[in-house]
Structures are given as C-alpha cells and as structure tokens.
Write a protein that holds these residues in place. Structure first.
Motif, mmCIF file in Angstrom:
data_model
loop_
_atom_site.group_PDB
_atom_site.id
_atom_site.type_symbol
_atom_site.label_atom_id
_atom_site.label_comp_id
_atom_site.label_asym_id
_atom_site.label_seq_id
_atom_site.Cartn_x
_atom_site.Cartn_y
_atom_site.Cartn_z
ATOM 1 N N HIS A 1 5.220 30.501 -8.694
ATOM 2 C CA HIS A 1 5.876 31.803 -8.858
ATOM 3 C C HIS A 1 5.195 32.904 -8.069
ATOM 4 O O HIS A 1 5.714 34.004 -7.963
ATOM 5 N N LYS A 2 4.012 32.608 -7.515
ATOM 6 C CA LYS A 2 3.336 33.645 -6.732
ATOM 7 C C LYS A 2 3.463 33.397 -5.238
ATOM 8 O O LYS A 2 2.890 34.115 -4.435
ATOM 9 N N ARG B 1 10.747 29.029 -11.637
ATOM 10 C CA ARG B 1 9.381 29.219 -11.144
ATOM 11 C C ARG B 1 9.420 29.689 -9.693
ATOM 12 O O ARG B 1 8.688 30.595 -9.308
ATOM 13 N N THR C 1 6.805 33.271 -14.445
ATOM 14 C CA THR C 1 5.655 32.507 -14.934
ATOM 15 C C THR C 1 6.193 31.366 -15.787
ATOM 16 O O THR C 1 7.362 31.364 -16.173
#
Lengths: 368, 433
Positions: free
Chosen positions: A82-83, B335, B340
């Motif tokens: 997700h980053k 995701r 998160t």
C-alpha cells in the motif's frame, strides 16, 4: 552493486532477482530487467514461466527470495504494497462488489485522505477518461465485462500512480472487445505518459501494444526486444516458436562464415541461413523461417539461393491469405502463406513446387 | 441466411405484436400468457408431485402439532367441560353478580357429577393454574360430595371448606367457565387478573417468566457474539489454507457433530467443575489458591461456555462457505490501491462476509434461544433458559397450556427478530452454504 540513477532509463529495475516458493526450485531464475519511464513493457510467456510472479513481486504481494527491486531509484523490497503507489488492474478486475462504481474509484482517494471535493473531481475525470461518466452509481454486477474492465482501469489510474501493472486484464473478454480495449489502453498510455508493465500469454496482444516485450520461459527472460525485432529476429528456438507461426527445419551446420551458414537438412538438401546462436560447423541446429517469407515463384527468390523441393499437402483458404501445408525435407508440417491477389497462382494438393527464401529470413538457432 | 430468416421473423412479429387490447398473442391468436402457463403446466405438475411427500410430511409432523400446541395455549376446557351447570350460570349472570342460590345449587350438582365421573381432579388442576393451592379444595369437596349434598347448598358447601366463599375463587372460576382464555399468555408475561377481572402484575415472588425471557435473549446474544469472535478466524483459516490441510481442520470443526450432545456437555462438567481439570491446573500453577476455586459451571458461565462450544460449527460453516468464494484479489486490489491491511479487512473483506455472518448469527441465535439440554445440565439455577421452564411445564406440572403459551411467545420473539433482520440486512443477503 551498481545503484541505478533515477531517470528516464531506469524507472523500474530488477537486479539479480530470484524467487522460490518451496526452497527447492526457482520460479524466477536471476532476473535482470530495466524498465524506462513512460515505457509500455509486456511480460509474455506460457503459464508457469514466472511472469506473473515477477509482477506480484513488483506489486509487493510476493517477496523476492534474492536480489533487489528498485522503483524510481529506491529499493522497494521491504516496502509494503500500500505504500508503493502502484496502480494495478487484475485479471478478474477485482472491483469491490459491495460498492458502486463511484465508491470503487473513491476508495484509493479516501485511504489517501483526500477531501470530498477533490475526490469528486478526480472520480469524474477518471470516469470521463474511460467514457463511463454515467455509470457512477451502478454496481459492478450491473456492468458488462468490457465496462468492468474500463472501471478497473479508471480505478488503477485515479490516484495518479507512477506505475501501472496489468495482469492479463483482457483475458476474460471476447475477441472483438479485446482488440478494442487493446487499442484504448494503448491510447491511454500514450496520452498519460505512464509506465505500464503488462502481463499476458497472448502474443498478438503483446505485439500490438508494447514498446518492448520480455519473453519469459522457465523462469528466465528469453529475449527482450521491441515487437518487430522479436518477430523478425528471434534469438532462440523458443522465441521463434512462441511468437507467431514458425517453420522449424532440423539439420547440421555444413559451413560457417561470419553469420552466413550453410545447413544440411536430414534428407541431404542444403539451405542458406543466418547463424544466430551457432558457434561451429558440425553443430546441430534448427532453422526458423516465417511462413510468409517463403517464396515459391523463382522470380521472387534471390539469385543463386538454394531451393528445396516441396509437395503440396493441402491448401487452406483464409480470405486475405492462402495457407499451404507442404512436405519439405521429410517433414510434412512446413507452412507457406501467400497473398490472395488477383491472378495468384493456384496450388493444388499433390503438386510439386520449389521453394526458397532470403538467407536473412532463415535463422539458424539452437536445436530443439 | 439472413434472407431465409426474414419471412419467419416477419410472421413472429406480426403474430406476437400487441393487439387492440394491448396483450401479446401467439401465432394462433391465443394470449401469450395463457400459452406460457399451458406450456409449463406439465413441468410444474411434475415438480409438485416430487415435493408432495415432503410437503405432507411437514404438514403432518410439523404444522399440525404446532397448530395444536398454539391452540392449547388459548384453549383449556378442563373446567367448562366438566362443570356445565356452573359454567351456564356464569354465562347468564354478568360479572359482579353475587353467587345466589342457583349458583350454589349448580356448583353442588357439578361437584357431584364430576366426582362421579372422576374428572374433579381435572377441574381442580385447571383452577389451580390461575389460583395456586386450590386443587385439593376441589378433590376433597369431590370426595365429600360423592356421599350427597343436601340443600341448603351454600351452607353445606361452606361447611366443607370456608375457602369456597372466597370472591377470588369465584372470579377465577368465571374466567375458566369459557374454554378460551388469555390467562396463560398473561401468566407468561408475569400478569394475572384480580377479582374484578382486571389485568395486574403477578405477586413479586411469582414473577419469573419476564426475567427468564430477558435472560434467554441476553445469553443467546452473548453466545452468538462469542461464536462470532471464535468462529471468524477459524473460518478464515479454513477458507485460505491449502485444500488438504483445510480438510483436516474441517474434520476437527465437524468432530463435535459426531459425538453425542450429552457426552460433550458432560465433558464440560468434568473440565469446569470445582474439583475439575481447569481448576486443578489453575491451582497447580498457583494462579488461584485451593480455597479460591472458581465456580465455572452450574451457573450462567457454564451455560455460555458449553453452548458456545456446541453452536460454534453453525457459525463457522456459513462463514466458511462465504469466505471461500471471496477472491483474494479483492484484498490485493485494496492493498495496491493504498489501503493498510486493517483498512482492507474492514472495508473490503469484512463487508463481503456479512451474508455468511448474518446466516451464522441467525442460526446460532435461534438455536440458542430454544436450547434445552445443555442449560439443564450445566446451567445450575442461574443458567436456566426459558426452554427449561417449558420442559418443566410439559413434564412435571403438566400445564401444557402454559408451556404452549411460553413457546408461542418465544416463537413470536424469534419471528420479530427475523423481521428486524430482514429490514436491516435483507433476508436475500443470507447465505447458508
């Protein structure tokens, strides 16, 4: 180890990446790949060749067993999915069934903490981009496959990702829609200038859309090249056989001079070929010739070239072209394609002809 | 090809086009709807014949007994059928009329007749339901009446027992003179009728049912929540593990189904009692002293623990069947879109499990509300549920009307909950497997 400089030439880098699921076999064997910014790169290969695993490692759903994956100059091995800021389009679209189209598009913006007005304008823009503006309040189940595909595309692009991954996104569509969507995705890529990594097992799709294609087999990249090079100058027998239709003639190198080779076939006939991954005389080889590069009219063959005797087995009428199956040098799976022009010579089964080709079109590759 | 189809298509559109009345007709002019019914009649008759045995079975073994039971909750002719003269007098004279000579005469006549027919016990039992302690009044009066009652009847009967003059008794007998009564329902919600026939609260020491209903619903809620807490992770594990290992785990989940309910419940007694395994281990570990042994069974805790265990599979199975159909790519997509793992679970995964969760919760709750054996064995006095009271009325006090009224209220409660669930979640969102 060399760190790639952030820049146009190394946006995504796979650096000696290996992947194993069970600790006994490698699914990806020493992958080195550099993808430029704005490039449309396709990973092409049969199922089980490791292409999807590579994509999943890039997305962050699988971890590399060894090696480094860099995005925009930064090592992302330990960055959670997700980053990573990577948009992804899934094979089954993965549109959230309990949300409307608008909510689906809003989701990536909400988790990024955008204000409502900002979200609204971005959603409207993304939906317009795929011509789905009026479907905002529908649920995914109320849309056709092609429409769902567009929404999935819009959702992957709505948060302006640096990189978009597509995992066989057109696999579930029918042929006509697939071809139309290929064109649209390509047009979007050109317009937005995003970097796309596209996975497919459909070679036609790969040829029409990509800037470069990486052909995967057995956990390795067999050849990485633009579509035309891949098709016309395959570097090994696997690529020659996997991309497009191909004739493979088995024989032995009789003479080798620079890249000009003389090959003796099983029945004793000699043919001209270009040596590609051949090192010495006497070596076994497979000569690859595309069906449309085979000529049967003497005036179209280069002067002094070797010709072969061929028996016509059958001729299939395909509309724009004719496809003749020939028996050549003891093999009866040799295919020749010729244009269906006015006054074209008619071949009939049982007829004997002589065929030949330019030596550049016959490529002496590793034996199969 | 298209040309060959054309004339045919023209006929169809012409014949099936709307006529003046606006209804579609087939080629021979019959209304389309009628033709459709006719063409599918045969298939429908076959289907009906196939389900007919099951339909009859359900009708005979389920619908009819339940109907009779419900009827019993409002009908009890134990008094009205055996005391016809007095019942007739009650009908002729309105409420508030002092019992006159005719009334006492009717009472004496009925007592003699009932004593002779040996139904005086039934009469006494019926009055005893509404006024505890009166059964013996009837039986002893019946014994005495058998040797004959001489006029004046009032004095003669009062001589047998002064209680016959109690206005409350006459009020109760008036209530019972009609075979249909709402008294059992009133009693089931801790209400009764006073001498004037008005509805009032029952005496404090007799108020047990409302509390028991509340406890039943509350404990069922707690048990449902516990099965959700314990079952959700297991169902998720089952749905995500590779087939071979998930099958093994599934056998463990289903194992309780293959052992007797009694064995499972008594196993909990062995584990949880004061001299049981759990307490022994806690004492041995030094967590609690030997004189501080925990009371974990024969109270509500015991009921909750044992019933949670027994009802767990009913939560796990629907959850599992729904979770198995949730494609892992949904969570992956969430995701990749920047959520998160917690957000992906909360907003993407969990909402998709709701149909299974709803089905499991409804199943567990309805089973828990009517559960009987386990609370009877491990519930002690504080862990008894309403079904234990129903069983008591069925087997011990033999007040079947009361049992039927309690059961009907329980059924109504469940139906209301079902309706609420339908309004909130939607019954069509239910997935049992």
């Amino acid at each position: 180890m060399v760190t790639a400089q952030p820049g146009n030439d190394a946006f995504v880098v796979f650096d000696h990446v290996q992947k194993s699921y069970d600790g006994q076999t490698l699914v990806v064997k020493d992958l080195n790949l550099t993808i430029g910014k704005g490039e449309f790169l396709t990973m092409l290969g049969p199922s089980g060749s490791g292409k999807t695993t590579c994509l999943m490692m890039l997305a962050g759903f699988e971890t590399a067993t060894h090696g480094e994956i860099r995005l925009d100059g930064k090592n992302i091995n330990d960055v959670p999915p997700h980053k990573r800021g990577i948009g992804m389009v899934f094979q089954n679209y993965a549109l959230f069934p309990h949300m409307t189209v608008g909510e689906n598009l809003s989701f990536p913006l909400e988790v990024r903490g955008m204000t409502k007005s900002e979200r609204e304008s971005r959603i409207a823009r993304a939906l317009d981009m795929v011509q789905m503006g009026q479907f905002k309040n529908r649920r995914p189940a109320q849309l056709s496959g092609g429409q769902q595909q567009r929404i999935a595309l819009a959702r992957a692009l709505v948060f302006d990702p640096k990189l978009v991954l597509m995992d066989e996104p057109l696999g579930a569509l029918d042929k006509q829609l697939r071809e139309h969507m290929q064109f649209e995705i390509k047009a979007l890529h050109d317009r937005l200038g995003i970097t796309v990594v596209y996975v497919t097992h459909d070679q036609g799709e790969a040829l029409t859309m990509s800037d470069r294609i990486a052909v995967f087999n057995d956990g390795r990249i067999q050849q990485l090249a633009p579509p035309a090079v891949l098709y016309e100058q395959p570097e090994n027998s696997f690529v020659a056989g996997f991309i497009g239709e191909n004739n493979a003639l088995r024989g032995k190198i009789e003479q080798l001079q620079d890249d000009k080779a003389l090959v003796r076939l099983g029945n004793g006939d000699l043919i001209d070929a270009t040596a590609v991954n051949i090192r010495e005389t006497g070596q076994e080889t497979t000569v690859s010739i595309r069906p449309e590069r085979v000529e049967f009219k003497p005036e179209l063959m280069p002067a002094g070239a070797h010709t072969l005797e061929a028996h016509v087995v059958d001729v299939i009428y395909m509309g724009d072209i004719l496809r003749a199956r020939l028996k050549v040098a003891g093999q009866d799976d040799f295919v020749m394609k010729y244009r269906n022009t006015l006054g074209q010579v008619k071949l009939t089964p049982g007829q004997t002809i002589r065929i030949g080709w330019h030596p550049e079109d016959a490529r002496a590759l590793d034996p199969v | 090809m298209a040309k060959a189809l054309d004339p045919h298509a023209a006929i169809v559109t012409e014949a099936a086009g709307p006529d003046e009345g606006g209804t579609l007709r087939t080629a021979d002019g019959r209304p389309l709807k009628q033709a459709l019914v006719r063409s599918s009649r045969r298939a429908r008759r076959r289907a009906f014949l196939l389900v007919l045995p099951l339909l009859l079975f359900i009708l005979i073994t389920f619908v009819v007994p339940i109907g009779q039971m419900l009827q019993r909750s409002v009908k009890n002719d134990g008094f009205s059928a055996n005391m016809p003269s007095l019942s007739a007098w009650f009908h002729e004279n309105p409420r508030g009329t002092e019992p006159d000579d005719a009334a006492w005469a009717a009472l004496a006549e009925d007592l003699q007749a009932a004593a002779k027919a040996r139904t005086i016990g039934v009469v006494g039992t019926r009055i005893n339901y509404d006024m505890p302690g009166t059964r013996s009044l009837f039986t002893s009066a019946g014994r005495k009446a058998r040797s004959g009652v001489e006029p004046p009847y009032k004095e003669a009967i009062l001589e047998m027992d002064q209680k016959w003059g109690d206005p409350k008794l006459w009020s109760v007998m008036r209530e019972a003179s009609s075979p249909y009564t709402s008294n059992f329902y009133l009693a089931a919600v801790d209400r009764t009728r006073d001498e004037q026939g008005d509805i009032v609260s029952a005496p404090a020491q007799q108020q047990i049912y409302v509390k028991l209903f509340m406890r039943t619903f509350w404990l069922s809620l707690v048990i449902t929540f516990m099965t959700f807490l314990l079952g959700f992770p297991i169902a998720h594990l089952l749905a995500t593990l590779p087939m071979r290992r998930s099958n093994l785990l599934m056998i463990l989940v289903l194992l309780p189904f293959w052992t007797s309910l009694l064995v499972r419940t008594t196993a909990w007694m062995v584990l949880l009692q004061q001299q049981g395994v759990v307490n022994d281990v806690l004492v041995w570990l030094g967590v609690i002293g030997n004189n501080q042994r925990l009371q974990m069974i024969f109270n509500q805790t015991g009921t909750i623990i044992a019933m949670t265990h027994i009802l767990l599979p009913f939560m796990i199975l629907p959850l599992y069947s729904v979770m198995r159909t949730i494609n892992p790519s949904y969570v992956r997509a969430a995701r990749s879109l920047g959520a998160t793992s917690w957000t992906a679970f909360r907003r993407i995964y969990f909402p998709q499990t709701l149909p299974g969760l709803g089905a499991g919760a409804l199943l567990v709750f309805i089973l828990a509300v009517g559960y009987y054996i386990t609370p009877a064995l491990v519930g002690g006095s504080s862990g008894q549920l309403i079904s234990n009271m129903i069983a008591m009325h069925m087997t011990q006090t033999l007040n079947w009307s009361m049992a039927a009224a309690l059961a009907a209220l329980l059924l109504a409660g469940v139906l209301v909950l079902y309706w609420v669930y339908d309004r909130l979640v939607g019954i069509d969102n239910l997935k049992l497997g």
